[in-house]
Design an enzyme around this catalytic site. Structure first.
Site, PDB file in Angstrom:
ATOM      1  N   ARG A 251      -6.872 -15.909   0.786  1.00 31.72           N
ATOM      2  CA  ARG A 251      -7.880 -15.046   1.301  1.00 31.72           C
ATOM      3  C   ARG A 251      -9.135 -14.906   0.838  1.00 31.72           C
ATOM      4  O   ARG A 251      -9.201 -13.973   0.104  1.00 31.72           O
ATOM      5  CB  ARG A 251      -6.747 -13.914   1.914  1.00 31.72           C
ATOM      6  CG  ARG A 251      -7.664 -12.941   2.890  1.00 31.72           C
ATOM      7  CD  ARG A 251      -6.869 -11.933   3.146  1.00 31.72           C
ATOM      8  NE  ARG A 251      -7.695 -10.948   2.056  1.00 31.72           N
ATOM      9  CZ  ARG A 251      -7.255  -9.828   1.388  1.00 31.72           C
ATOM     10  NH1 ARG A 251      -6.067  -9.401   1.713  1.00 31.72           N
ATOM     11  NH2 ARG A 251      -7.931  -9.152   0.560  1.00 31.72           N
ATOM     12  N   HIS A 255      -9.122  -8.307   3.596  1.00 31.35           N
ATOM     13  CA  HIS A 255      -8.051  -8.223   4.761  1.00 31.35           C
ATOM     14  C   HIS A 255      -8.524  -8.239   6.050  1.00 31.35           C
ATOM     15  O   HIS A 255      -8.278  -9.114   6.801  1.00 31.35           O
ATOM     16  CB  HIS A 255      -7.064  -7.259   4.289  1.00 31.35           C
ATOM     17  CG  HIS A 255      -6.102  -7.209   5.250  1.00 31.35           C
ATOM     18  ND1 HIS A 255      -4.930  -7.930   5.617  1.00 31.35           N
ATOM     19  CD2 HIS A 255      -5.777  -6.125   6.437  1.00 31.35           C
ATOM     20  CE1 HIS A 255      -4.432  -7.507   6.610  1.00 31.35           C
ATOM     21  NE2 HIS A 255      -4.719  -6.404   7.136  1.00 31.35           N
ATOM     22  N   TYR A 264      -8.829  -3.668  -5.685  1.00 33.63           N
ATOM     23  CA  TYR A 264      -7.581  -4.089  -6.320  1.00 33.63           C
ATOM     24  C   TYR A 264      -7.626  -5.843  -6.780  1.00 33.63           C
ATOM     25  O   TYR A 264      -6.499  -6.168  -7.233  1.00 33.63           O
ATOM     26  CB  TYR A 264      -6.429  -4.136  -4.981  1.00 33.63           C
ATOM     27  CG  TYR A 264      -6.611  -4.758  -3.701  1.00 33.63           C
ATOM     28  CD1 TYR A 264      -6.464  -6.093  -3.565  1.00 33.63           C
ATOM     29  CD2 TYR A 264      -7.166  -3.850  -2.529  1.00 33.63           C
ATOM     30  CE1 TYR A 264      -6.998  -6.732  -2.521  1.00 33.63           C
ATOM     31  CE2 TYR A 264      -7.546  -4.505  -1.485  1.00 33.63           C
ATOM     32  CZ  TYR A 264      -7.312  -5.856  -1.164  1.00 33.63           C
ATOM     33  OH  TYR A 264      -7.627  -6.456  -0.037  1.00 33.63           O
TER      34      TYR A 264
HETATM   35  C1  TPP Z   1       5.659  -3.981  10.617  1.00 36.21           C
HETATM   36  C2  TPP Z   1       3.860  -3.910  10.088  1.00 36.21           C
HETATM   37  N1  TPP Z   1       3.982  -3.305   9.042  1.00 36.21           N
HETATM   38  C3  TPP Z   1       2.719  -2.941   8.363  1.00 36.21           C
HETATM   39  C4  TPP Z   1       1.659  -3.575   8.931  1.00 36.21           C
HETATM   40  C5  TPP Z   1       0.211  -3.320   8.577  1.00 36.21           C
HETATM   41  N2  TPP Z   1      -0.472  -4.656   7.823  1.00 36.21           N
HETATM   42  C6  TPP Z   1      -1.098  -5.284   8.660  1.00 36.21           C
HETATM   43  S1  TPP Z   1      -1.564  -6.955   7.738  1.00 36.21           S
HETATM   44  C7  TPP Z   1      -0.487  -6.453   6.753  1.00 36.21           C
HETATM   45  C8  TPP Z   1      -0.875  -7.273   5.355  1.00 36.21           C
HETATM   46  C9  TPP Z   1       0.017  -8.639   5.950  1.00 36.21           C
HETATM   47  O1  TPP Z   1      -0.107  -9.659   4.823  1.00 36.21           O
HETATM   48  P1  TPP Z   1       0.319 -11.208   5.088  1.00 36.21           P
HETATM   49  O2  TPP Z   1       1.466 -10.952   5.718  1.00 36.21           O
HETATM   50  O3  TPP Z   1       0.312 -11.942   3.687  1.00 36.21           O
HETATM   51  O4  TPP Z   1      -0.907 -11.632   6.202  1.00 36.21           O
HETATM   52  P2  TPP Z   1      -2.382 -11.997   5.710  1.00 36.21           P
HETATM   53  O5  TPP Z   1      -2.837 -10.561   6.107  1.00 36.21           O
HETATM   54  O6  TPP Z   1      -2.428 -12.025   4.192  1.00 36.21           O
HETATM   55  O7  TPP Z   1      -2.917 -12.931   6.348  1.00 36.21           O
HETATM   56  C10 TPP Z   1      -0.040  -5.136   6.878  1.00 36.21           C
HETATM   57  C11 TPP Z   1       0.759  -4.620   5.717  1.00 36.21           C
HETATM   58  C12 TPP Z   1       1.741  -4.478  10.117  1.00 36.21           C
HETATM   59  N3  TPP Z   1       0.805  -4.955  11.059  1.00 36.21           N
HETATM   60  N4  TPP Z   1       3.058  -4.439  10.634  1.00 36.21           N
END
Ligand code: TPP
Ligand code: MG
Lengths: 354, 328
Positions: A251, A255, A264
């Site tokens: 990425r 985010h 971080y």
């Molecule tokens: C059930 C849930 N918990 C927390 C979140 C908040 N949240 C949104 S994105 C994220 C991180 C996701 O990381 P990843 O699965 O690696 O996907 P990326 O964002 O890197 O594409 C979090 C914790 C959420 N959307 N859904």
């Protein structure tokens, strides 16, 4: 975990490398087409980011760095296949033919969805991490029952891999031999948490625990991602069951536009991955091995600029939804509670024929 | 005097710090709460000061976070879970209603479920889906759970410490649209216990029962109503379970009219239950039916029309008109 071998057909320098299991089947013009896809995605995504900065979107989740993973995977989907994205899969939406303006509707806050999922055979974004994988498996179970020549692919991240829903989805897929491909974009971060917070083993190894194949592919190599995904989907369609693909990628951006990655992660890490850029390597390859001219790339950039302009104009002229639309489609059949709410909003002066 | 002007987010941060300093068993667990300090920065700096064993960046799994907190509580720890947004608490729902709420009863009081689940809740911040919900009714409906909700920095500083010190599990609902509002926080004079509702503005015409982000909206409505010669008594519940009915009933006996205001959808809700209970308790004092001002029975709408969904001053004043129409 970074040292684990992965499928690669085009290295970061843009040189073709051979692989004992996979060969590239794409012609130079098809490869150029994928480059164009990636360039457009990157450009539109940057436009969306600036639209958010200007207050025109509530939020934006940039895709930069993951273009090859998404375009390669999206290109492998057949017209009849069905895809279940998370919230960052703008590249898949592009390959499914969803108009770019429709990707932005949810982020502008004018809709919960954005497009007709059946028309594009691409579900609306799922924001609750992991939910969509189970839905994808159920859809695949339907395909089995219909004996249809279709497959399903679902997308989630390294962070998503920790959710209970993902585990249950893999159990169901394995037990029922469902025609589904789990496509993980391991972009090394789940907001502020590095992949080490989610797993002690490479994520693709988890597949063997569920009894189906798993593979790690260089997620910044669009040629490899395409071949690996195509085979997985072919397998699913021909009754060989589920599989899991871990696209090893990064990425490059924040985010989302709400995030501040300087809190971080280190700039040096970003540098390392800049050298593995998914677009640059394809460009080098096409220039060096197929004598592609700079003008071709300039034309693509100009085309992408124009699309960005159109996207901006389209977004700025999007009307806000009518307040009463919040009552639309909540139920398929008439429901008195909905009628009561609608009536109340009308009485308060928000439209309708009070 | 040791008062300081803090945002509610910072006050919770300071409250967490205070609780961790006081009791080494207090620990925090959640997503992105370490280096990042949480997406709202409520845990900012705590991992740096208390270490990774006490401030745990959890894998992305809410059932894991709450389920593990149950086990930690069984070992005598006092975990404070952070759920990143209201709409992401549902993966943990099973652990909350099946284990958190019941372990004490099941074990005959042996296991103290001394844990807190912090949830930034309610809307009004222009967010996308799942980031603006009001899940408190599910938890208030579940026996074994306490549900608290602070509405200003001073209360937040003290109520989070009270929740952590409680031997009961507390669902701690933080109205996220008020995180950045400042108030004087007195660190020497504890706030009243969370289970006591607070009269935020006294009035004799209508009792306005509310909690969460709506408290501020109701106070604005009360100001506007004063211009029309109507005195609203605004009561901030602070605790949604239990509800401080004696305070509410005393007010209703004075006013004879009640409005209940919250962002949550109205069906089978906290607001509905309060209306029903007050009709039972205060039947002979009531001069008008109890009216609710709430969200609607729809999914939380896209942010561009959330204004029309949320209780606002106009809707509250409209409800005031309706209860005032009834002659005594
Ligand atoms: C059930 C849930 N918990 C927390 C979140 C908040 N949240 C949104 S994105 C994220 C991180 C996701 O990381 P990843 O699965 O690696 O996907 P990326 O964002 O890197 O594409 C979090 C914790 C959420 N959307 N859904
Ligand atoms: Mg990730």
């Amino acid at each position: 975990m970074d040292e684990v071998p992965m499928i690669q057909l085009l290295n970061p320098e843009g040189e073709r490398v051979s692989n004992s299991e996979y060969e590239s089947s794409l012609t130079p013009s098809e490869i150029l087409g994928l480059y164009r896809d990636m360039a457009i995605i990157r450009r539109l995504c940057n436009e969306a980011t600036s639209l958010q900065r200007q207050g025109q979107l509530a939020l934006w989740a940039p895709v930069q760095g993951q273009e090859a993973a998404q375009i390669g995977a999206g290109h492998a989907l057949a017209a009849n296949d069905f895809s279940f994205p998370s919230y960052r899969e703008h590249g898949i939406a592009w390959k499914r033919g969803v108009p770019p303006l429709d990707w932005l509707r949810l982020f502008r806050g004018v809709t919960m969805g954005g497009w007709d999922p059946v028309k594009y055979r691409h579900s609306n974004p799922t924001i609750v991490i992991g939910n969509q994988a189970l839905n994808a498996v159920g859809y695949a179970m339907g395909i089995q029952r219909d004996a249809a020549d279709e497959a399903v692919m679902t997308f989630f991240g390294d962070g998503g891999s920790s959710q209970g829903d993902i585990h249950e989805a893999c159990v169901f897929a394995g037990v029922f031999n469902a025609p589904v491909v789990f496509f993980i974009q391991n972009n090394h971060w789940a907001i502020s948490e590095p992949t080490i917070r989610q797993t002690r083993i490479p994520l693709f190894h988890r597949a063997s625990g569920y009894g189906f194949p798993g593979v790690r592919v260089d997620g910044n190599d669009v040629l490899a991602v395409y071949e690996v995904t195509k085979r997985a989907l072919d397998n699913a369609r021909s009754g060989n069951g589920p599989s899991l693909i871990e696209a090893f990628t990064y990425r490059m951006g924040a985010h989302t536009t709400s995030d501040d990655p300087t809190r971080y992660r280190l700039e040096a890490e970003l540098e390392t991955w800049r050298l593995r850029d998914p677009l640059e390597r394809v460009k080098s390859y096409l220039v060096r091995s197929h004598n592609e001219q700079q003008s071709t790339f300039d034309d693509i950039a100009a085309e992408a600029d124009q699309m960005a302009l159109d996207l901006r104009e389209g977004l700025l002229s999007l009307p806000d939804p009518a307040p009463l639309s919040m009552f639309d489609h909540v139920y398929a059949e008439p429901h008195p509670f909905i009628e009561a709410g609608r009536r109340e909003l009308i009485d308060l002066g928000f439209g309708g024929d009070a | 005097m040791t008062t300081e002007n803090l945002t509610m987010a910072k006050a919770i941060n300071e409250g967490l710090r205070g609780a961790m300093e006081k009791d080494s068993k207090v620990m925090l667990i959640g997503e992105d709460i370490g280096k990042l300090g949480g997406v709202f920065r409520v845990t900012d700096g705590l991992q740096k000061d208390f270490g990774e064993l006490r401030v745990v960046d959890a894998p992305l799994a809410e059932s894991g976070i709450v389920g593990a907190a149950v086990g930690l509580a069984m070992r005598g720890y006092r975990p404070v879970c952070e759920i990143q947004f209201d709409g992401f608490v549902y993966p943990a729902f099973d652990q909350i209603v099946s284990q958190v709420a019941k372990q004490h009863a099941r074990s005959g009081g042996v296991y103290k479920m001394a844990l807190v689940i912090r949830i930034p809740f309610e809307g009004g911040i222009g967010a996308i889906e799942h980031h603006s919900e009001s899940p408190e009714s599910y938890f208030a409906h579940t026996a074994g759970l306490r549900v608290y909700s602070p509405t200003n920095a001073y209360d937040a500083y003290w109520m989070i410490q009270e929740a952590i010190a409680s031997d009961d599990p507390v669902i701690f609902c933080e109205p996220k649209s008020r995180y950045w509002e400042k108030a004087e926080v007195d660190r020497e004079t504890p706030a009243r216990p969370a289970t006591e509702a607070q009269i935020r503005r006294a009035g004799s015409d209508v009792t306005v029962v509310t909690y969460g982000a709506s408290v501020k909206t109701c106070l604005r409505a009360a100001q506007a109503a004063e211009g029309e010669g109507r005195q609203l008594e605004v009561i901030d519940l602070r605790s949604i379970s239990p509800v401080d009915y004696p305070t509410l009933a005393a007010s209703v006996e004075k006013t004879g009219r009640v409005i209940v205001v919250s962002e949550a959808p109205p069906v089978a809700s906290v607001a509905g239950d309060i209306a029903a209970t007050l009709s039972e308790m205060c039947f002979y004092s009531l001069r008008a039916p109890i009216v609710r001002v709430s969200g609607y029975h729809v999914p939380y709408p896209p942010s561009r029309i959330e204004e029309e969904y949320l209780p606002n001053v106009d809707r509250i004043l409209d409800a005031v008109d309706r209860v005032m129409e009834f002659e005594s």
